[in-house]
Design a protein around this motif. Structure first.
Motif, mmCIF file in Angstrom:
data_model
loop_
_atom_site.group_PDB
_atom_site.id
_atom_site.type_symbol
_atom_site.label_atom_id
_atom_site.label_comp_id
_atom_site.label_asym_id
_atom_site.label_seq_id
_atom_site.Cartn_x
_atom_site.Cartn_y
_atom_site.Cartn_z
ATOM 1 N N ALA A 42 0.856 -1.183 0.000
ATOM 2 C CA ALA A 42 0.000 0.000 0.000
ATOM 3 C C ALA A 42 0.889 1.228 0.000
ATOM 4 O O ALA A 42 2.050 1.176 0.395
ATOM 5 C CB ALA A 42 -0.908 -0.006 1.217
ATOM 6 N N SER A 59 1.676 3.568 1.825
ATOM 7 C CA SER A 59 1.616 4.060 3.193
ATOM 8 C C SER A 59 2.399 5.347 3.408
ATOM 9 O O SER A 59 2.184 6.041 4.394
ATOM 10 C CB SER A 59 2.115 2.985 4.161
ATOM 11 O OG SER A 59 3.434 2.604 3.831
ATOM 12 N N PHE A 92 -2.817 8.412 3.064
ATOM 13 C CA PHE A 92 -2.901 7.123 3.750
ATOM 14 C C PHE A 92 -3.226 7.326 5.230
ATOM 15 O O PHE A 92 -2.517 8.017 5.939
ATOM 16 C CB PHE A 92 -1.586 6.355 3.618
ATOM 17 C CG PHE A 92 -1.697 4.908 3.989
ATOM 18 C CD1 PHE A 92 -2.178 3.991 3.069
ATOM 19 C CD2 PHE A 92 -1.341 4.463 5.247
ATOM 20 C CE1 PHE A 92 -2.293 2.652 3.396
ATOM 21 C CE2 PHE A 92 -1.454 3.124 5.589
ATOM 22 C CZ PHE A 92 -1.929 2.221 4.656
ATOM 23 N N THR A 151 0.355 -2.094 5.899
ATOM 24 C CA THR A 151 1.722 -1.852 5.465
ATOM 25 C C THR A 151 2.523 -3.118 5.717
ATOM 26 O O THR A 151 2.210 -3.916 6.591
ATOM 27 C CB THR A 151 2.352 -0.669 6.223
ATOM 28 O OG1 THR A 151 2.404 -0.986 7.611
ATOM 29 C CG2 THR A 151 1.565 0.609 6.003
ATOM 30 N N ASP A 158 -7.799 4.883 -6.398
ATOM 31 C CA ASP A 158 -7.804 4.667 -4.943
ATOM 32 C C ASP A 158 -6.772 5.603 -4.312
ATOM 33 O O ASP A 158 -5.605 5.586 -4.692
ATOM 34 C CB ASP A 158 -7.452 3.208 -4.637
ATOM 35 C CG ASP A 158 -7.603 2.845 -3.175
ATOM 36 O OD1 ASP A 158 -7.298 3.689 -2.302
ATOM 37 O OD2 ASP A 158 -8.007 1.715 -2.893
ATOM 38 N N TYR A 183 -5.411 5.422 -1.498
ATOM 39 C CA TYR A 183 -4.510 4.722 -0.587
ATOM 40 C C TYR A 183 -3.620 3.700 -1.284
ATOM 41 O O TYR A 183 -2.666 3.213 -0.686
ATOM 42 C CB TYR A 183 -5.298 3.992 0.502
ATOM 43 C CG TYR A 183 -6.284 4.879 1.219
ATOM 44 C CD1 TYR A 183 -5.940 6.147 1.659
ATOM 45 C CD2 TYR A 183 -7.577 4.454 1.449
ATOM 46 C CE1 TYR A 183 -6.852 6.964 2.301
ATOM 47 C CE2 TYR A 183 -8.495 5.251 2.106
ATOM 48 C CZ TYR A 183 -8.125 6.508 2.533
ATOM 49 O OH TYR A 183 -9.028 7.314 3.170
ATOM 50 N N CYS A 184 -3.935 3.345 -2.521
ATOM 51 C CA CYS A 184 -3.157 2.317 -3.218
ATOM 52 C C CYS A 184 -3.198 2.620 -4.719
ATOM 53 O O CYS A 184 -4.245 2.483 -5.355
ATOM 54 C CB CYS A 184 -3.744 0.940 -2.932
ATOM 55 S SG CYS A 184 -2.789 -0.416 -3.644
ATOM 56 N N HIS A 227 -11.709 4.414 -3.127
ATOM 57 C CA HIS A 227 -11.277 3.322 -2.255
ATOM 58 C C HIS A 227 -12.440 2.340 -2.099
ATOM 59 O O HIS A 227 -13.544 2.733 -1.733
ATOM 60 C CB HIS A 227 -10.840 3.868 -0.894
ATOM 61 C CG HIS A 227 -10.252 2.833 -0.005
ATOM 62 N ND1 HIS A 227 -9.077 2.179 -0.318
ATOM 63 C CD2 HIS A 227 -10.686 2.312 1.157
ATOM 64 C CE1 HIS A 227 -8.807 1.307 0.633
ATOM 65 N NE2 HIS A 227 -9.766 1.363 1.540
#
Length: 88
Positions: free
Chosen positions: A2, A4, A9, A17, A36, A38-39, A63
């Motif tokens: 991810a 992070s 994040f 993570t 997304d 976060y990723c 997400h």
């Protein structure tokens, strides 16, 4: 895998993570959104590759989780049906 280190994040997601990146050895499919926060797509691809799985992108869904308010997903249901039937 991810992202992070990214500014979006959330600190509460620390368990995502340092994910194990060895092949899973079981059937699976990584479903990820192309936007997304976060990723990233690249991170999702790297994770899918490391796990030995295919990745399916679902365009701009943000997400993907139960709190995202995405509601019913006929596409998600179709993916699940195809996956459980052995189609990849």
């Amino acid at each position: 895998m991810a992202d992070s280190a990214g500014p979006a994040f959330p600190a509460e997601a620390g368990t995502f993570t340092g994910l194990d990146t060895t092949p899973l050895g079981v059937p699976g499919l990584v479903v990820s959104s192309d936007d997304d926060p976060y990723c990233t797509v690249d991170a999702a691809r790297r994770l899918a590759d490391a796990w030995g799985l295919d990745r399916i992108g679902v365009s701009r869904a943000g997400h993907i989780n139960s709190a995202s308010g995405l509601g019913r997903s006929d596409f998600g249901r179709a993916l699940l049906t195809a996956f459980t039937a052995g189609a990849r």
